[in-house]
Motif scaffolding. Structure first.
Motif, PDB file in Angstrom:
ATOM      1  N   LEU A 118       0.795  -1.232   0.000  1.00  0.00           N
ATOM      2  CA  LEU A 118       0.000   0.000   0.000  1.00  0.00           C
ATOM      3  C   LEU A 118       0.829   1.285   0.000  1.00  0.00           C
ATOM      4  CD1 LEU A 118      -2.989  -1.025   2.290  1.00  0.00           C
ATOM      5  CD2 LEU A 118      -2.883  -0.918  -0.216  1.00  0.00           C
ATOM      6  N   PRO A 119       1.867   1.446   0.840  1.00  0.00           N
ATOM      7  CA  PRO A 119       2.634   2.711   0.798  1.00  0.00           C
ATOM      8  C   PRO A 119       3.253   3.025  -0.556  1.00  0.00           C
ATOM      9  CG  PRO A 119       3.103   1.542   2.836  1.00  0.00           C
ATOM     10  CD  PRO A 119       2.281   0.613   1.986  1.00  0.00           C
ATOM     11  N   PRO A 120       3.938   2.064  -1.237  1.00  0.00           N
ATOM     12  CA  PRO A 120       4.468   2.426  -2.561  1.00  0.00           C
ATOM     13  C   PRO A 120       3.364   2.689  -3.582  1.00  0.00           C
ATOM     14  CG  PRO A 120       5.247   0.239  -1.903  1.00  0.00           C
ATOM     15  CD  PRO A 120       4.402   0.755  -0.817  1.00  0.00           C
ATOM     16  N   LEU A 121       2.235   2.007  -3.437  1.00  0.00           N
ATOM     17  CA  LEU A 121       1.117   2.260  -4.339  1.00  0.00           C
ATOM     18  C   LEU A 121       0.587   3.677  -4.137  1.00  0.00           C
ATOM     19  CD1 LEU A 121      -0.884   1.223  -6.436  1.00  0.00           C
ATOM     20  CD2 LEU A 121      -2.282   0.379  -4.548  1.00  0.00           C
ATOM     21  N   CYS A 122       0.446   4.091  -2.891  1.00  0.00           N
ATOM     22  CA  CYS A 122      -0.005   5.466  -2.603  1.00  0.00           C
ATOM     23  C   CYS A 122       0.997   6.490  -3.136  1.00  0.00           C
ATOM     24  CB  CYS A 122      -0.209   5.654  -1.108  1.00  0.00           C
ATOM     25  SG  CYS A 122      -1.623   4.728  -0.462  1.00  0.00           S
ATOM     26  N   GLY A 124       3.047   6.093  -5.647  1.00  0.00           N
ATOM     27  CA  GLY A 124       2.911   6.085  -7.104  1.00  0.00           C
ATOM     28  C   GLY A 124       1.717   6.898  -7.565  1.00  0.00           C
ATOM     29  N   LEU A 125       0.617   6.794  -6.818  1.00  0.00           N
ATOM     30  CA  LEU A 125      -0.564   7.596  -7.158  1.00  0.00           C
ATOM     31  C   LEU A 125      -0.297   9.082  -6.974  1.00  0.00           C
ATOM     32  CD1 LEU A 125      -3.430   5.393  -5.702  1.00  0.00           C
ATOM     33  CD2 LEU A 125      -3.030   5.956  -8.100  1.00  0.00           C
ATOM     34  N   VAL A 126       0.425   9.450  -5.921  1.00  0.00           N
ATOM     35  CA  VAL A 126       0.767  10.858  -5.693  1.00  0.00           C
ATOM     36  C   VAL A 126       1.643  11.363  -6.834  1.00  0.00           C
ATOM     37  CG1 VAL A 126       2.119  12.401  -4.209  1.00  0.00           C
ATOM     38  CG2 VAL A 126       0.474  10.831  -3.193  1.00  0.00           C
ATOM     39  N   GLN A 127       2.626  10.562  -7.237  1.00  0.00           N
ATOM     40  CA  GLN A 127       3.497  10.976  -8.343  1.00  0.00           C
ATOM     41  C   GLN A 127       2.719  11.136  -9.643  1.00  0.00           C
ATOM     42  OE1 GLN A 127       6.469   7.822  -8.158  1.00  0.00           O
ATOM     43  NE2 GLN A 127       8.017   9.343  -7.608  1.00  0.00           N
ATOM     44  N   TYR A 128       1.759  10.279  -9.865  1.00  0.00           N
ATOM     45  CA  TYR A 128       1.004  10.311 -11.112  1.00  0.00           C
ATOM     46  C   TYR A 128      -0.086  11.380 -11.113  1.00  0.00           C
ATOM     47  CZ  TYR A 128      -2.185   8.703 -14.778  1.00  0.00           C
ATOM     48  OH  TYR A 128      -3.011   8.634 -15.862  1.00  0.00           O
ATOM     49  N   LEU A 129      -0.868  11.437 -10.036  1.00  0.00           N
ATOM     50  CA  LEU A 129      -2.045  12.317 -10.021  1.00  0.00           C
ATOM     51  C   LEU A 129      -1.779  13.713  -9.464  1.00  0.00           C
ATOM     52  CD1 LEU A 129      -4.688   9.716  -8.808  1.00  0.00           C
ATOM     53  CD2 LEU A 129      -4.310  10.539 -11.147  1.00  0.00           C
ATOM     54  N   VAL A 130      -0.864  13.860  -8.507  1.00  0.00           N
ATOM     55  CA  VAL A 130      -0.664  15.145  -7.840  1.00  0.00           C
ATOM     56  C   VAL A 130       0.595  15.854  -8.344  1.00  0.00           C
ATOM     57  CG1 VAL A 130      -0.332  16.264  -5.601  1.00  0.00           C
ATOM     58  CG2 VAL A 130      -1.873  14.308  -5.785  1.00  0.00           C
ATOM     59  N   LEU A 131       1.721  15.159  -8.275  1.00  0.00           N
ATOM     60  CA  LEU A 131       2.986  15.793  -8.645  1.00  0.00           C
ATOM     61  C   LEU A 131       3.228  15.799 -10.155  1.00  0.00           C
ATOM     62  CD1 LEU A 131       5.282  14.234  -5.899  1.00  0.00           C
ATOM     63  CD2 LEU A 131       4.189  16.473  -5.894  1.00  0.00           C
ATOM     64  N   HIS A 132       2.572  14.915 -10.871  1.00  0.00           N
ATOM     65  CA  HIS A 132       2.723  14.777 -12.323  1.00  0.00           C
ATOM     66  C   HIS A 132       4.186  14.557 -12.737  1.00  0.00           C
ATOM     67  CE1 HIS A 132      -1.451  15.853 -12.666  1.00  0.00           C
ATOM     68  NE2 HIS A 132      -1.239  16.964 -11.993  1.00  0.00           N
ATOM     69  N   THR A 133       4.924  13.811 -11.925  1.00  0.00           N
ATOM     70  CA  THR A 133       6.307  13.481 -12.267  1.00  0.00           C
ATOM     71  C   THR A 133       6.388  12.185 -13.059  1.00  0.00           C
ATOM     72  OG1 THR A 133       6.598  12.372 -10.131  1.00  0.00           O
ATOM     73  CG2 THR A 133       7.272  14.684 -10.276  1.00  0.00           C
ATOM     74  N   LYS A 134       5.317  11.424 -13.116  1.00  0.00           N
ATOM     75  CA  LYS A 134       5.258  10.188 -13.899  1.00  0.00           C
ATOM     76  C   LYS A 134       4.117  10.298 -14.895  1.00  0.00           C
ATOM     77  CE  LYS A 134       8.314   7.972 -11.390  1.00  0.00           C
ATOM     78  NZ  LYS A 134       9.605   7.566 -11.837  1.00  0.00           N
ATOM     79  N   SER A 135       4.323   9.758 -16.089  1.00  0.00           N
ATOM     80  CA  SER A 135       3.285   9.841 -17.107  1.00  0.00           C
ATOM     81  C   SER A 135       2.255   8.723 -16.962  1.00  0.00           C
ATOM     82  CB  SER A 135       3.918   9.780 -18.505  1.00  0.00           C
ATOM     83  OG  SER A 135       4.614   8.555 -18.641  1.00  0.00           O
ATOM     84  N   SER A 136       2.575   7.733 -16.131  1.00  0.00           N
ATOM     85  CA  SER A 136       1.634   6.643 -15.851  1.00  0.00           C
ATOM     86  C   SER A 136       1.939   6.072 -14.477  1.00  0.00           C
ATOM     87  CB  SER A 136       1.756   5.550 -16.916  1.00  0.00           C
ATOM     88  OG  SER A 136       3.026   4.969 -16.887  1.00  0.00           O
ATOM     89  N   LEU A 137       1.015   5.291 -13.973  1.00  0.00           N
ATOM     90  CA  LEU A 137       1.241   4.646 -12.689  1.00  0.00           C
ATOM     91  C   LEU A 137       2.271   3.539 -12.903  1.00  0.00           C
ATOM     92  CD1 LEU A 137       0.447   4.460  -9.730  1.00  0.00           C
ATOM     93  CD2 LEU A 137      -1.386   2.914 -10.382  1.00  0.00           C
ATOM     94  N   GLU A 138       3.448   3.696 -12.291  1.00  0.00           N
ATOM     95  CA  GLU A 138       4.541   2.764 -12.506  1.00  0.00           C
ATOM     96  C   GLU A 138       4.898   2.041 -11.216  1.00  0.00           C
ATOM     97  OE1 GLU A 138       7.802   5.021 -14.023  1.00  0.00           O
ATOM     98  OE2 GLU A 138       6.687   5.683 -15.789  1.00  0.00           O
ATOM     99  N   LEU A 139       5.543   0.901 -11.383  1.00  0.00           N
ATOM    100  CA  LEU A 139       6.023   0.156 -10.229  1.00  0.00           C
ATOM    101  C   LEU A 139       7.271   0.830  -9.685  1.00  0.00           C
ATOM    102  CD1 LEU A 139       5.714  -3.473 -11.616  1.00  0.00           C
ATOM    103  CD2 LEU A 139       4.140  -2.275 -10.122  1.00  0.00           C
ATOM    104  N   HIS A 140       7.320   0.933  -8.364  1.00  0.00           N
ATOM    105  CA  HIS A 140       8.497   1.555  -7.723  1.00  0.00           C
ATOM    106  C   HIS A 140       9.657   0.587  -7.683  1.00  0.00           C
ATOM    107  CE1 HIS A 140      10.692   4.272  -5.194  1.00  0.00           C
ATOM    108  NE2 HIS A 140      10.888   3.319  -4.322  1.00  0.00           N
ATOM    109  N   SER A 141       9.356  -0.678  -7.478  1.00  0.00           N
ATOM    110  CA  SER A 141      10.390  -1.702  -7.374  1.00  0.00           C
ATOM    111  C   SER A 141       9.902  -2.940  -8.127  1.00  0.00           C
ATOM    112  CB  SER A 141      10.613  -2.045  -5.905  1.00  0.00           C
ATOM    113  OG  SER A 141      11.457  -3.153  -5.775  1.00  0.00           O
ATOM    114  N   VAL A 142      10.838  -3.766  -8.541  1.00  0.00           N
ATOM    115  CA  VAL A 142      10.485  -4.991  -9.238  1.00  0.00           C
ATOM    116  C   VAL A 142       9.619  -5.873  -8.330  1.00  0.00           C
ATOM    117  CG1 VAL A 142      11.422  -7.084 -10.289  1.00  0.00           C
ATOM    118  CG2 VAL A 142      12.531  -4.885 -10.659  1.00  0.00           C
TER     119      VAL A 142
END
Length: 144
Positions: A118-122, A124-142
């Motif tokens: 849950l924490p890395p998923l949250c 990732g959502l912040v990076q995608y939806l709020v910060l706009h630093t990612k163009s899609s929801l991506e995995l933080h780690s393999v």
């Protein structure tokens, strides 16, 4: 002594699961400590000599992957990376299956696995939806 080893390897497994979706370095350290502790416990309890159906299944999967890797014929050694990954995860599963954890402990491992994602998923959502630093929801780690 054996009970302490079981507690320690369960603790190392839990720490590995918690760090799996977030950070690579600690995950590997806790994984090695879990494997070493679980193997020592298997040797001390002399349970390595007792094999069940699941042991043969794990061995069959690892052997099949090994044979597939030998005859893969890919470019210079690239096929061994996939085999190492399969060997790592199958070995962890094999050690967990031989560990004789109680159903309560296995339930704890299951819920810890879900909650630790849950924490890395949250994030990732912040990076995608709020910060706009990612163009899609991506995995933080393999591992995630």
């Amino acid at each position: 002594m054996i009970k302490n080893l079981k507690t320690f390897d369960l603790f190392m497994l839990s720490l590995m699961i918690v760090s799996l979706p977030s950070v690579e370095g600690p995950k590997n350290i806790f994984l090695v400590l879990f494997v070493v502790t679980a193997t020592i416990r298997q040797v001390k309890t002399k349970s390595l000599m007792i094999w069940g159906y699941w042991d043969w299944m794990f061995l069959a999967v690892i052997t099949t992957a090994f044979l597939s890797t030998i005859f893969a014929g890919l470019a210079p050694g690239d096929e061994w990376g996939g085999f190492r990954t399969l060997l790592t995860f199958m070995s962890i599963g094999w050690l967990i299956s031989r560990s004789k954890y109680s159903s309560k402990q296995l339930g704890w491992i299951f819920w810890l696995t879900i909650l630790s994602a849950l924490p890395p998923l949250c994030w990732g959502l912040v990076q995608y939806l709020v910060l706009h630093t990612k163009s899609s929801l991506e995995l933080h780690s393999v591992g995630h």
